[in-house]
Motif scaffolding. Structure first.
Motif, PDB file in Angstrom:
ATOM      1  N   GLU A  57       2.473   1.642  -3.409  1.00 14.34           N
ATOM      2  CA  GLU A  57       1.492   2.104  -4.384  1.00 14.34           C
ATOM      3  C   GLU A  57       1.194   3.592  -4.183  1.00 14.34           C
ATOM      4  OE1 GLU A  57      -1.261   1.348  -7.582  1.00 14.34           O
ATOM      5  OE2 GLU A  57       0.378   0.151  -6.714  1.00 14.34           O
ATOM      6  N   ARG A  58       1.211   4.032  -2.952  1.00 16.31           N
ATOM      7  CA  ARG A  58       0.878   5.436  -2.647  1.00 16.31           C
ATOM      8  C   ARG A  58       2.023   6.382  -2.971  1.00 16.31           C
ATOM      9  NH1 ARG A  58       0.310   9.963  -2.174  1.00 16.31           N
ATOM     10  NH2 ARG A  58      -0.894  11.214  -0.680  1.00 16.31           N
ATOM     11  N   ALA A  76       0.826  -1.205   0.000  1.00  9.55           N
ATOM     12  CA  ALA A  76       0.000   0.000   0.000  1.00  9.55           C
ATOM     13  C   ALA A  76       0.869   1.268   0.000  1.00  9.55           C
ATOM     14  CB  ALA A  76      -0.925  -0.006   1.209  1.00  9.55           C
TER      15      ALA A  76
END
Length: 410
Positions: free
Chosen positions: A248-249, A245
């Protein structure tokens, strides 16, 4: 105390060097592996993770080698009194779990709206089952040999015991044919049960891929671990998903590829060594998150993780993981019969371990070539495919192949 302290790093480094020399020779002179590595280099992959997996499998092997020595010294299979030896095993398995969670959660974040569950499970079956079946078959035959093929239990009981070992140890732990040390022939299968629990839960996890739902999943998962988990290894699936996560961010950063970041990785791994007794814990997971985040985002640790020999070791790492304890068990039974494990000095013990490592790597190259690789190329069976008239979104074939080749059950 023997087999403890930083001097353990010397024989471990020698074994790693021998492994890399063998892998280098295979990568250079064996056409199959030369071609496979060329394809891997050209593909869009998490290249640093490819090389990392091979070193993790070697670390787990050295961990089990030290435990084997204490097994002959004390008669018990238990964690050794060595921070480094414990970390090699627990840290290696923890990172395997993080790799699995990272790779699949990264894929889920990209493709959740059109994730093909059928293809996902077929990929898991062809990736894990053939080599697992080969490994457990070898264990069963070995136990029958050690019991001289004399049936010592009722036939139905023997069948139940065999099924328990062939079922990705959902029924793990039954001795075969009244052989009391069945579990010691190969001790690695317990981790595969956790892998499959993650896979089985994955379709449900797909509901939490967007926005605040990820935070809710983390909080609920953490609470369930605190309340119900006895082993606490699930923290590493959560942290692997967290790395996915975060990656991806924020995406990769030049700073993460720098030599300074490589030194940070080494520093945090050193810190994790001091926490070996609580590594399967939320604090250990947070410590391990930092080095894994750096490597997952492309840091190659001064190029070591992406050299061709490291890539080959990563390629065969599932076989290496499933075979090594089997070779150690039989190898040191022979050493004990001829010389006595407790009678040889530490140098001789590590020399025997190096021989076991060479045999393990050679066998793993064969099993990957003739068992794993053909299975990975198997097409989706007709009964897995959607029925005519049923619209089922699918990932692209290229994405499916890339994901299938990335992960390892450790």
């Amino acid at each position: 105390m023997p087999f403890a302290g930083f001097h353990l790093l010397v024989p471990i480094a020698v074994i790693a060097g021998i492994a890399m020399l063998l892998a280098h020779a295979a990568a250079k002179f064996v056409p199959f592996y030369r071609s496979e590595i060329d394809k891997e280099v050209a593909a869009t992959r998490y290249h640093a993770i490819d090389g990392l997996r091979g070193f993790l499998a070697l670390a787990v092997m050295c961990h089990h080698a030290v435990i084997t020595h204490f097994l002959y010294s004390t008669g018990q299979w238990q964690l050794p009194p060595s921070h480094i030896a414990i970390f090699l095993g627990r840290g290696g398995v923890a990172l395997f779990f993080m790799i699995t969670a990272f790779l699949f959660w990264s894929r889920a974040l990209r493709e959740a709206s059109h994730f093909d569950v059928r293809a996902f499970y077929w990929g898991r079956i062809r990736r894990m089952v053939p080599m697992y079946a080969t490994s457990t078959t070898a264990l069963i035959v070995t136990v029958l040999c050690l019991t001289h093929f004399q049936i010592r239990v009722p036939m139905f009981e023997l069948l139940k015991e065999i099924v328990s070992w062939m079922s990705f140890p959902t029924l793990f732990g039954l001795n075969i044919n009244a052989y009391p040390s069945t579990g010691l022939v190969n001790t690695v299968y317990w981790s595969l049960a956790y892998e499959w629990m993650f896979y089985l839960a994955f379709p449900l996890l797909l509901l939490f891929t967007r926005g605040p739902a990820q935070l809710l999943l983390t909080l609920v998962g953490s609470l369930l671990i605190v309340l119900f988990s006895s082993y606490q290894v699930e923290w590493y699936f959560i942290t692997g998903m967290a790395v996915a996560a975060l990656s991806e961010r924020f995406g990769p950063s030049p700073l993460l590829l720098s030599p300074i970041a490589s030194l940070v990785v080494l520093a945090f791994l050193g810190l994790a060594v001091t926490f070996d007794w609580m590594l399967y814990d939320w604090l250990g997971a947070l410590i391990m998150l930092v080095p894994f985040y750096v490597i997952a985002n492309g840091n190659t640790m001064f190029g070591v993780l992406t050299c061709r020999c490291a890539r080959l070791l990563g390629m065969i790492s599932y076989s290496l993981y499933l075979i090594h304890n089997f070779v150690l068990y039989l190898g040191f039974r022979l050493v004990d019969h001829v010389l006595g494990v407790v009678k040889i000095n530490e140098s001789a013990f590590w020399a025997a371990t190096a021989v076991c490592a060479i045999i393990t790597i050679a066998l793993s190259m064969l099993t990957f070539r003739y068992i794993e690789s053909p299975a990975l190329r198997a097409k989706l069976p007709a009964f897995f495919a959607p029925r005519a008239g049923v619209a089922l979104p699918r990932v692209s074939r290229a994405d499916s192949r890339r994901s299938d080749r990335q992960d390892l059950a450790a």
